[in-house]
Motif scaffolding. Structure first.
Motif, PDB file in Angstrom:
ATOM      1  N   LEU A 226       0.835  -1.205   0.000  1.00 11.51           N
ATOM      2  CA  LEU A 226       0.000   0.000   0.000  1.00 11.51           C
ATOM      3  C   LEU A 226       0.867   1.251   0.000  1.00 11.51           C
ATOM      4  CD1 LEU A 226      -2.858  -0.906   2.503  1.00 11.51           C
ATOM      5  CD2 LEU A 226      -2.906  -0.944   0.019  1.00 11.51           C
ATOM      6  N   LEU A 227       1.926   1.233   0.829  1.00  8.66           N
ATOM      7  CA  LEU A 227       2.779   2.425   0.940  1.00  8.66           C
ATOM      8  C   LEU A 227       3.499   2.733  -0.357  1.00  8.66           C
ATOM      9  CD1 LEU A 227       4.476   2.163   4.424  1.00  8.66           C
ATOM     10  CD2 LEU A 227       2.777   3.799   3.660  1.00  8.66           C
ATOM     11  N   SER A 228       3.740   1.708  -1.176  1.00  9.01           N
ATOM     12  CA  SER A 228       4.508   1.958  -2.395  1.00  9.01           C
ATOM     13  C   SER A 228       3.600   2.293  -3.574  1.00  9.01           C
ATOM     14  CB  SER A 228       5.378   0.745  -2.725  1.00  9.01           C
ATOM     15  OG  SER A 228       4.543  -0.342  -3.052  1.00  9.01           O
TER      16      SER A 228
ATOM     17  N   GLN B 289       1.611   7.965  -6.159  1.00  2.00           N
ATOM     18  CA  GLN B 289       0.767   9.125  -5.847  1.00  2.00           C
ATOM     19  C   GLN B 289       0.012   8.973  -4.537  1.00  2.00           C
ATOM     20  OE1 GLN B 289      -1.393   9.026  -9.439  1.00  2.00           O
ATOM     21  NE2 GLN B 289       0.332   9.780 -10.600  1.00  2.00           N
ATOM     22  N   LEU B 290       0.530   8.181  -3.628  1.00  2.00           N
ATOM     23  CA  LEU B 290      -0.117   8.068  -2.320  1.00  2.00           C
ATOM     24  C   LEU B 290       0.202   9.313  -1.502  1.00  2.00           C
ATOM     25  CD1 LEU B 290      -1.633   6.137  -0.284  1.00  2.00           C
ATOM     26  CD2 LEU B 290       0.635   5.635   0.591  1.00  2.00           C
ATOM     27  N   LYS B 291      -0.832   9.901  -0.923  1.00  6.18           N
ATOM     28  CA  LYS B 291      -0.577  11.066  -0.077  1.00  6.18           C
ATOM     29  C   LYS B 291      -0.236  10.623   1.340  1.00  6.18           C
ATOM     30  CE  LYS B 291      -3.230  14.480  -2.557  1.00  6.18           C
ATOM     31  NZ  LYS B 291      -4.611  14.769  -2.896  1.00  6.18           N
ATOM     32  N   PHE B 292       0.492  11.436   2.064  1.00  5.11           N
ATOM     33  CA  PHE B 292       0.870  11.195   3.466  1.00  5.11           C
ATOM     34  C   PHE B 292       1.705   9.934   3.618  1.00  5.11           C
ATOM     35  CE2 PHE B 292      -3.571  12.889   3.505  1.00  5.11           C
ATOM     36  CZ  PHE B 292      -3.217  14.189   3.728  1.00  5.11           C
ATOM     37  N   ARG B 293       2.389   9.533   2.556  1.00  3.48           N
ATOM     38  CA  ARG B 293       3.191   8.308   2.595  1.00  3.48           C
ATOM     39  C   ARG B 293       4.177   8.327   3.762  1.00  3.48           C
ATOM     40  NH1 ARG B 293       4.434   5.709  -2.275  1.00  3.48           N
ATOM     41  NH2 ARG B 293       3.971   7.653  -3.320  1.00  3.48           N
TER      42      ARG B 293
ATOM     43  N   ALA C 184     -10.165   3.646  -0.027  1.00  7.31           N
ATOM     44  CA  ALA C 184      -9.991   2.348   0.643  1.00  7.31           C
ATOM     45  C   ALA C 184      -8.562   2.202   1.149  1.00  7.31           C
ATOM     46  CB  ALA C 184     -10.341   1.222  -0.317  1.00  7.31           C
ATOM     47  N   VAL C 185      -7.595   2.612   0.330  1.00  9.49           N
ATOM     48  CA  VAL C 185      -6.191   2.509   0.730  1.00  9.49           C
ATOM     49  C   VAL C 185      -5.942   3.332   1.989  1.00  9.49           C
ATOM     50  CG1 VAL C 185      -3.845   3.170   0.069  1.00  9.49           C
ATOM     51  CG2 VAL C 185      -5.312   1.987  -1.566  1.00  9.49           C
ATOM     52  N   HIS C 186      -6.458   4.573   1.976  1.00 12.48           N
ATOM     53  CA  HIS C 186      -6.250   5.423   3.153  1.00 12.48           C
ATOM     54  C   HIS C 186      -6.973   4.858   4.377  1.00 12.48           C
ATOM     55  CE1 HIS C 186      -3.837   8.708   1.640  1.00 12.48           C
ATOM     56  NE2 HIS C 186      -4.502   8.607   0.505  1.00 12.48           N
ATOM     57  N   ALA C 187      -8.135   4.274   4.150  1.00 12.83           N
ATOM     58  CA  ALA C 187      -8.873   3.700   5.280  1.00 12.83           C
ATOM     59  C   ALA C 187      -8.048   2.593   5.930  1.00 12.83           C
ATOM     60  CB  ALA C 187     -10.213   3.165   4.798  1.00 12.83           C
ATOM     61  N   VAL C 188      -7.473   1.724   5.115  1.00 14.32           N
ATOM     62  CA  VAL C 188      -6.680   0.620   5.657  1.00 14.32           C
ATOM     63  C   VAL C 188      -5.452   1.164   6.390  1.00 14.32           C
ATOM     64  CG1 VAL C 188      -5.239  -1.358   5.052  1.00 14.32           C
ATOM     65  CG2 VAL C 188      -7.446  -1.019   3.919  1.00 14.32           C
ATOM     66  N   LEU C 189      -4.750   2.100   5.756  1.00 18.25           N
ATOM     67  CA  LEU C 189      -3.532   2.623   6.371  1.00 18.25           C
ATOM     68  C   LEU C 189      -3.841   3.382   7.663  1.00 18.25           C
ATOM     69  CD1 LEU C 189      -1.536   3.763   3.221  1.00 18.25           C
ATOM     70  CD2 LEU C 189      -0.934   1.933   4.794  1.00 18.25           C
TER      71      LEU C 189
ATOM     72  N   SER D  17       0.596  10.367 -22.217  1.00 16.35           N
ATOM     73  CA  SER D  17      -0.818  10.755 -22.184  1.00 16.35           C
ATOM     74  C   SER D  17      -1.591   9.975 -23.240  1.00 16.35           C
ATOM     75  CB  SER D  17      -0.978  12.248 -22.451  1.00 16.35           C
ATOM     76  OG  SER D  17      -0.226  12.984 -21.523  1.00 16.35           O
ATOM     77  N   ILE D  18      -0.979   9.796 -24.418  1.00 19.04           N
ATOM     78  CA  ILE D  18      -1.639   9.004 -25.462  1.00 19.04           C
ATOM     79  C   ILE D  18      -1.830   7.572 -24.969  1.00 19.04           C
ATOM     80  CG2 ILE D  18      -1.473   8.132 -27.822  1.00 19.04           C
ATOM     81  CD1 ILE D  18       0.256  10.570 -28.498  1.00 19.04           C
ATOM     82  N   ALA D  19      -0.811   7.062 -24.257  1.00 14.97           N
ATOM     83  CA  ALA D  19      -0.876   5.693 -23.758  1.00 14.97           C
ATOM     84  C   ALA D  19      -1.894   5.548 -22.637  1.00 14.97           C
ATOM     85  CB  ALA D  19       0.496   5.256 -23.266  1.00 14.97           C
ATOM     86  N   GLY D  20      -2.200   6.654 -21.969  1.00 15.20           N
ATOM     87  CA  GLY D  20      -3.112   6.574 -20.829  1.00 15.20           C
ATOM     88  C   GLY D  20      -2.384   6.374 -19.520  1.00 15.20           C
ATOM     89  N   LEU D  21      -1.073   6.546 -19.537  1.00 18.23           N
ATOM     90  CA  LEU D  21      -0.299   6.375 -18.306  1.00 18.23           C
ATOM     91  C   LEU D  21      -0.254   7.664 -17.492  1.00 18.23           C
ATOM     92  CD1 LEU D  21       2.603   4.230 -19.766  1.00 18.23           C
ATOM     93  CD2 LEU D  21       0.854   3.459 -18.158  1.00 18.23           C
ATOM     94  N   GLU D  22      -0.627   8.774 -18.139  1.00 16.66           N
ATOM     95  CA  GLU D  22      -0.666  10.056 -17.420  1.00 16.66           C
ATOM     96  C   GLU D  22      -2.058  10.643 -17.619  1.00 16.66           C
ATOM     97  OE1 GLU D  22       1.851  12.002 -16.040  1.00 16.66           O
ATOM     98  OE2 GLU D  22       3.667  10.915 -16.633  1.00 16.66           O
TER      99      GLU D  22
END
Lengths: 316, 277, 356
Positions: free
Chosen positions: A106-108, A111-115, B11-16, C48-53
């Motif tokens: 989960l931590l990795s 774009q996770l906030k408050f990591r 959900a991720v934040h809830a678990v953490l 962006s085209i790939a949908g990764l961003e």
């Protein structure tokens, strides 16, 4: 490691070169040999001697080990401690390490906030002394304070409460879970590090291949962190078979009730120092320590020569 | 897709958050209740102290009745001494092993690495006899010697990896400038080792500060107890005095927490830098 | 139809705009190269085209279908990554088959597609190997193979040659060009190397600071750059730029008495500051000509067939001129450089090309 330099390159005489080496190496080697290696070897040596009633020692070969394993005065507690220690280890492997892996996963997440905050806070109990943790949980689980009961009642599970630490059937499991609670930070951080080493592009490739985050974890990341999981497992093994502090702090040297939470570390301490019920015995203490040494050695060897050889290591 | 994304982030934040709460709740509970009077500890353990329930009676007892302050000084001395000598001896040995060629180099490196995996605790029977012969029972010196021996293997391992990464050119430039080998180490290598030393210091500090085993064996009395042992003994003595027990626990927890919050970044960076593989 | 159409695409990270108002059409079957200095946004555009961003605003259409909200796997694209991103724990076959398995493609079809790709890329003897047992060039081919088996509408390449050594890079470049012809594939290809762009592209998109500076066929960009940035970016060695002032109609002053009389675009006003641009390969050495600059050779770099002379003008500026063969010139010698008026570019103060 860089290639070493030898004396001829530095234009030194052999005597000066030896003096140089001695200067740099002697302090570490002496302290380490005298206070670490010598006691280990001497303990193994002690285990081969038997204490006589007059206080003298005679050579007994591997006799002490025979006594420990088969004479019921000793073997009952030894096998009990051994069994408990394996349960202790299995609970760590089956609870601590999966939770650690899950938290790391989960931590990795990108774009996770408050990591950093999560990481720091979840790791916090690992920093504290086992003694403190042991007493803290003793208070929390104490029927006297009643805080656990109150919490369980608030979610409608009040009936489940029992003095877990005081019951023979649950004491070991409870202590193990407390240890899991404290040390989950270590597998978490080690696995987290391994997950960070996986290049982002590989995860992108999996995304393009149509894997969702769960599939990416199980089919791409998990196979790649198996070396780290192997390391975590061997560290858990060594630490568990060397554990002592928590059970001593919570249950005392007698590892009660009725030795139900006794593990190798507490058995060793009790045997060597004695207690209300028996006198200290350096020979048998050494014998138990040597057994612990052998168990740990077997564990490390299995890791080094079986597990680590089979594990594929990947460089990215 | 956006909705699903938000839902999964939630959900991720809830678990953490749930796990973080589980990790912190016991600690917070103890600290919170240590500032309350006995009736409130039992009556409403989940409430933070209020003006009507606030009490420092436990702390009075902890600091009044016992030698907690001197136990702190003992712990600081032992931990500080251990870190200093571990770093000094460890880096010197690591340098020699990484830099100089001699016949027993590899063998010596293997010999030193035994201690990484085999706990020195298993040698306790002989160790206590040795310390007794040296007349060092109930001294801090005994603890420092044992902890340095215990921590040297990992220190040598981490530091020699790090020395290996220092460009060879740098040492050769120093040799061309005519520095002696001793000066190369103390004036060039040692300052460069600082980041690795910080990692080693952290790895050394925590287990030493928290250890119960060796203080119990080697320095259990005579005012030479470390704080961990001191608290353990204090707790055993006052087990029914909840104010004192909670305050003693908090006294042990709070300084470590403060240090941890200050240094957690460095600590986690050290742990994740891959120094231990 | 596997056309890619991008309209008004913007992307920002907080206050930083990474892509600003990008419009781009990639025709069916064409090879489009996005080129620009690092940090110009070309990789972000590709991802962006790939949908990764995720994008901030604007639309992306692939094959006539808007894909903004589709995950990468459903966009019918395939991507070849800079580091190849092969799964280290899977052999070559499984690396190529991995995505198909997750798309629940029947086993027989997976087999057929993988062996087809392996045949095209000559990977057949390597199918059971792990990535670490392969050379850089082989890994590269596996990465391309993994893209081919997906039968995508569009191939996306993210600097695929940057991890190869120089010789292999040229080789692989040719292979990619052949592959494009063979598969008749629509390709969007990102590189910072203008030689790759020139040799591979049907159409080049030059990007800078999140914007498209110019789009066009390679030779159009070479001969008719829209602005000073494109002029300087395309061509190697880079175009010479000399700052000048329009002193009077069709007359430039460079300072220190260096002047040129030449036909200037009509839009040039007297007194305007402009920049004259000329490519090294378009400078004639030593010949008498109508438009001519004199200078002293600082140094000549000889590459064999050709060389480059660094010539200092009296106003202190240095210009680079291509030398063919082994003319009888040497360091320190004073020479005349002839410029042909067709090859001269004049840029206004804002950098745009001034045209007649």
């Amino acid at each position: 490691m860089a290639k070493e330099t030898d004396a001829s390159l530095m234009g030194m005489s052999r005597a000066n070169y030896m003096r140089l080496l001695a200067f740099f190496l002697a302090p570490a080697v002496i302290v380490y040999s005298v206070f670490s290696i010598y006691p280990l070897l001497a303990t193994i040596f002690n285990s081969l001697y038997l204490r006589q009633t007059d206080g003298s020692y005679i050579f007994n070969g591997v006799g002490n080990f025979g006594t420990l394993l088969t004479d019921t005065t000793w073997s009952v507690s030894f096998w009990n401690a051994m069994k408990n220690n394996f349960i202790f280890f299995l609970i760590h492997m089956c609870v601590q390490n999966p939770i650690g892996i899950a938290l790391a996963a989960l931590l990795s997440l990108p774009q996770l906030k408050f990591r950093a905050a999560y990481r720091t806070l979840i790791f916090m109990p690992t920093m504290l002394s086992v003694v403190i943790i042991g007493f803290t949980w003793q208070l929390i689980l104490s029927p006297l304070w009643g805080i656990s009961k109150m919490l369980l009642q608030s979610v409608g599970l009040g009936a489940l409460f029992a003095p877990w630490l005081g019951q023979e059937s649950t004491a070991l499991i409870t202590v193990s879970l407390i240890s899991v609670w404290q040390f989950v930070g270590i597998p978490m951080i080690l696995i987290y590090t391994a997950l960070l080493a996986i290049p982002d592009e590989l995860v992108d490739a999996a995304t393009v291949d149509g894997l969702n985050q769960f599939q990416t974890f199980f089919f791409v990341k998990l196979p790649l962190i198996i070396p780290a999981i192997g390391l975590v497992s061997v560290l858990t093994f060594v630490n568990n078979f060397n554990a002592f502090d928590l059970i001593y702090a919570m249950k005392g040297a007698l590892a009660g009730p009725n030795y139900s939470s006794d593990i190798m570390g507490t058995l060793f301490y009790r045997t060597f120092f004695g207690n209300q019920l028996q006198l200290g015995d350096a020979s048998m203490g050494s014998t138990i320590a040597t057994m612990m040494f052998l168990i740990i050695l077997v564990g490390v060897m299995v890791y080094l020569f079986v597990i680590q050889r089979r594990i594929q290591r990947y460089s990215f | 897709m956006n909705v699903r994304k938000h839902a999964s982030a939630f959900a991720v934040h809830a678990v953490l958050l749930a796990y973080t709460a589980l990790a912190l709740a016991p600690i917070i509970l103890v600290i919170m209740n240590s500032f309350k009077e006995r009736k409130a500890i039992f009556g409403s353990p989940l409430k933070p102290p209020s003006p009507s329930t606030f009490s420092l009676i436990g702390y009075d007892k902890v600091f009044g009745d016992s030698s907690i302050a001197s136990y702190y000084i003992n712990s600081i001395t032992v931990t500080g001494g251990t870190i200093f000598f571990t770093l000094l001896f460890g880096s010197m040995a690591a340098w020699a092993l990484a830099e100089y060629k001699f016949r027993w180099n590899t063998l010596l490196a293997i010999f030193l690495s035994i201690g990484i995996m085999v706990p020195i605790r298993l040698g306790s029977v002989a160790l206590i006899q040795l310390i007794a012969q040296l007349n060092l029972i109930n001294t801090l010196t005994a603890l420092i010697l044992v902890y340095v021996a215990q921590n040297i293997p990992l220190a040598v391992f981490i530091l020699s990896e790090f020395i290996g990464q220092i460009p060879k050119d740098l040492r050769e430039a120093a040799r061309c400038d005519g520095l002696s080998e001793y000066n190369i180490f103390f004036h060039i290598i040692l300052p460069l080792l600082r980041p690795a030393m910080a990692t080693v210091a952290v790895f050394t500090m925590i287990p030493v500060w928290n250890d119960l085993w060796f203080p119990l064996l080697l320095a259990p009395a005579g005012g030479k107890q470390t704080i961990t042992l001191g608290i353990q003994q204090f707790l055993g003595q006052y087990i029914t005095d909840w104010n004192s027990v909670l305050s003693a626990l908090s006294t042990a927890i709070i300084p470590v927490l403060i240090l941890y919050v200050i240094f957690s970044r460095q600590l986690i960076r050290g742990l994740t830098s891959g120094a231990v593989k | 139809m596997s056309e890619v159409k991008i309209e008004k695409l913007c992307k920002s990270y907080g206050p930083i705009d990474v892509l600003k108002d990008i419009d781009l059409t990639v025709e069916d079957g064409s090879f489009v190269v996005l080129v620009g200095p690092s940090g110009c946004g070309k990789s972000t555009l590709l991802r962006s085209i790939a949908g990764l961003e995720p994008v901030t605003s604007g639309t992306i259409n692939i094959g006539g279908k808007q894909v903004n909200d589709l995950p990468p796997a459903q966009r019918e694209i395939a991507m070849v990554f800079q580091s190849y991103a092969l799964y280290p724990h899977k052999n070559v076959y499984d690396n190529m088959a991995f995505g198909l398995k997750f798309a629940r493609t029947p086993k027989a079809e997976i087999d057929q597609r993988v062996s087809e790709a392996a045949r095209i890329l000559q990977l057949e003897p390597l199918l059971k190997r792990r990535p670490r047992e392969l050379s850089g060039g082989q890994r590269q081919r596996v990465a391309i193979g993994r893209a081919i088996v997906r039968k995508p509408q569009v191939f996306l390449f993210d600097e695929p040659l940057s991890n190869l050594d120089a010789a292999l890079r040229i080789n692989t470049r040719v292979e990619i060009a052949k592959l494009h012809r063979l598969l008749k594939a629509t390709i969007v290809y990102v590189t910072h190397d203008q030689v790759e762009a020139m040799t591979l592209a049907d159409k080049i998109v030059v990007m800078n600071a999140g914007r498209v500076e110019q789009t066009g066929r390679p030779l159009d960009l070479y001969y008719r750059p829209a602005n000073k940035f494109v002029a300087g970016f395309i061509g190697s060695p880079a175009m010479n730029f000399i700052d000048a002032t329009v002193a009077k109609k069709d007359y430039l002053e460079f300072g220190s008495g260096v002047n040129l009389s030449l036909p200037l675009p009509k839009s040039c006003k007297v007194g305007e500051r402009v920049t004259l641009g000329i490519r090294p390969e378009h400078i004639q050495f030593g010949a008498r000509a109508k438009i001519q600059l004199d200078g002293k050779i600082d140094i000549i770099e000889r590459l064999g067939e050709i060389g480059y002379a660094h010539v200092a003008l009296p106003n202190g500026q240095t210009i680079v001129a291509q030398v063919n063969g082994e003319p009888n010139v040497g360091n320190g010698q004073t020479v005349s450089l002839a410029l042909s008026s067709q090859q001269i570019h004049i840029f206004g103060e804002d950098g745009t090309t001034l045209t007649a």
